[in-house]
Design a protein around this motif. Sequence first.
Motif, PDB file in Angstrom:
ATOM      1  N   VAL A 299       0.852  -1.191   0.000  1.00  0.00           N
ATOM      2  CA  VAL A 299       0.000   0.000   0.000  1.00  0.00           C
ATOM      3  C   VAL A 299       0.886   1.237   0.000  1.00  0.00           C
ATOM      4  CG1 VAL A 299      -1.686   1.321   1.335  1.00  0.00           C
ATOM      5  CG2 VAL A 299      -1.834  -1.174   1.268  1.00  0.00           C
ATOM      6  N   ASP A 300       0.686   2.098  -0.962  1.00  0.00           N
ATOM      7  CA  ASP A 300       1.378   3.394  -0.943  1.00  0.00           C
ATOM      8  C   ASP A 300       0.480   4.335  -0.134  1.00  0.00           C
ATOM      9  OD1 ASP A 300       2.329   5.937  -1.341  1.00  0.00           O
ATOM     10  OD2 ASP A 300       2.826   5.600  -3.468  1.00  0.00           O
ATOM     11  N   LEU A 301       0.822   4.460   1.148  1.00  0.00           N
ATOM     12  CA  LEU A 301      -0.081   5.184   2.052  1.00  0.00           C
ATOM     13  C   LEU A 301      -0.294   6.628   1.620  1.00  0.00           C
ATOM     14  CD1 LEU A 301      -1.868   5.423   4.504  1.00  0.00           C
ATOM     15  CD2 LEU A 301       0.173   5.781   5.902  1.00  0.00           C
ATOM     16  N   GLU A 302       0.816   7.306   1.281  1.00  0.00           N
ATOM     17  CA  GLU A 302       0.636   8.717   0.962  1.00  0.00           C
ATOM     18  C   GLU A 302      -0.243   8.904  -0.272  1.00  0.00           C
ATOM     19  OE1 GLU A 302       4.137  11.163   0.702  1.00  0.00           O
ATOM     20  OE2 GLU A 302       2.912  12.983   0.576  1.00  0.00           O
ATOM     21  N   ALA A 303       0.038   8.109  -1.300  1.00  0.00           N
ATOM     22  CA  ALA A 303      -0.786   8.226  -2.502  1.00  0.00           C
ATOM     23  C   ALA A 303      -2.242   7.906  -2.166  1.00  0.00           C
ATOM     24  CB  ALA A 303      -0.264   7.282  -3.582  1.00  0.00           C
ATOM     25  N   SER A 304      -2.440   6.909  -1.297  1.00  0.00           N
ATOM     26  CA  SER A 304      -3.802   6.498  -0.950  1.00  0.00           C
ATOM     27  C   SER A 304      -4.533   7.583  -0.165  1.00  0.00           C
ATOM     28  CB  SER A 304      -3.785   5.220  -0.112  1.00  0.00           C
ATOM     29  OG  SER A 304      -3.065   4.222  -0.786  1.00  0.00           O
ATOM     30  N   GLU A 305      -3.831   8.138   0.832  1.00  0.00           N
ATOM     31  CA  GLU A 305      -4.527   9.144   1.651  1.00  0.00           C
ATOM     32  C   GLU A 305      -4.868  10.379   0.837  1.00  0.00           C
ATOM     33  OE1 GLU A 305      -2.122  10.542   4.942  1.00  0.00           O
ATOM     34  OE2 GLU A 305      -0.279  10.340   3.800  1.00  0.00           O
ATOM     35  N   MET A 306      -3.939  10.769  -0.053  1.00  0.00           N
ATOM     36  CA  MET A 306      -4.212  11.952  -0.868  1.00  0.00           C
ATOM     37  C   MET A 306      -5.375  11.698  -1.821  1.00  0.00           C
ATOM     38  SD  MET A 306      -2.458  14.244   0.265  1.00  0.00           S
ATOM     39  CE  MET A 306      -1.077  14.513   1.318  1.00  0.00           C
TER      40      MET A 306
END
Length: 457
Positions: free
Chosen positions: A37-44
């Motif tokens: 999971v790419d957290l930053e990409a996901s949260e954005m």
Amino acid sequence: MDTRGKKTAAAIHEEIAREVDQWLHVLFNGRRKTGHVDLEASEMMMRSAMHRVGAAGLTQLLRFPVPPAEQRTAPCSCGHTAHYQELRSKPVLTAVGRVEVSRPYYLCSHCHNGQFPADVALDIEHKECSPGVRRMLAIVGQEAPFDHGRQQMKSLADLEVTSKAVERTAESIGADIAAREQQQIQRAVQLDLPIVMGKSVPILYVLMDGTGVPVVKKETEGRAGKTAGEPAHTREAKLGCVFTQTKWDAEGYPIRDPDSTTYTGAIEPAEEFGKRLYLQAWNRDWSLAEKKVVIGDGAEWIWNIAQQHFPGAIQIVDLFHARQHVWDLARKLFPLDKAERARWITIEQDDLDKGKIEELVCSLRSIQVADPDLAKEILTEAEYFAKNAERMRYPKFREQHLFVGSGVIEAGCKTVIGARFKQSGMFWTVRGANAIIALRCCQMNGEFEDYWESRVA
Ligand SMILES: [Zn+2]
């Protein structure tokens, strides 16, 4: 819920479901394919999705119905009656992105002025941004250059604005703050302010200083610059601060009460500034202070204000500023002989620090020099000390554990004015600078939230 409410709710649910389906698909597909999971990409991505959902919801909410027959008129400011014409829509940038507001439009057949009563109620009259976004623009606009504000809006709030929008909004809010201050100042000078009944303050300080703000050419027309014969490039912003002191340390040195400093300022004549500072001091319970102190450098306008608005206060000339006068004169008296210069400074500064101003003045007046210009300068300096003698009784002030320096206001000039107004390439109009100074002081004083709340009331 009425039929319209149900319909609105259904439309919002549909929009949410569509967004949720989309990001679930993208996120979980992504994890299946890549195994992580790419957290930053996901949260954005999710924030953007939530914004879209919110914007769709707000757009539904802000779709006003055609007014019923009995509500198709509105009073016009000309005294006649405006009549409902049609629903008109406009885009508004909100905290969750761009939304469309559709509301009734009324036109007055007498004066031909149109109006949107809903815009007034929503606080978006003649505005392209919602109140929530305008508050953000004000905060970033007082903090840093307008283009930084634009970037912060993008990275912190995921909102696209132009730097011009940051500027316009921050300036208009600052101008409103300044206008409200002027109303209060008028009440203050008419002695129409409510009497404060609070806890008394042991020691209250009022400090003031001036600092240059670079301005556009038209603001300095006909004004002489610092260098003779050259035009001015700056206008003086006057800054004042008020703070309190309750304690001193083991050695007797004063300690400023933490978080007790508030600022006020503007590019304006001393007379106007005096009233402004008076209001600030009044709001800080000047009338209840057991001991009142005014500190400044030698500038005449400062002591005129002290005399007029703060009678009964102990007046102190900033010690370091007074010492600077001794040092500057020493450099002229002994341009080459450093040892002799140092010896002279030690003697004169000792008198100054001990508050023996009459001795210092006497000593200065007795200096014999051949150069008539220098002789004149020495007498001017002697006059400066003679005139300010009572403001230089440093041992007497120290005995009372008082501050004798204006470091707080000098630091204020750097943080409140310098850091925001004196960056390279900045040229202000007086109007623009004064609006942002008002906004910045309001924010730094911790008064912005109160202002914003009271604004609508
Ligand atoms: Zn009218």
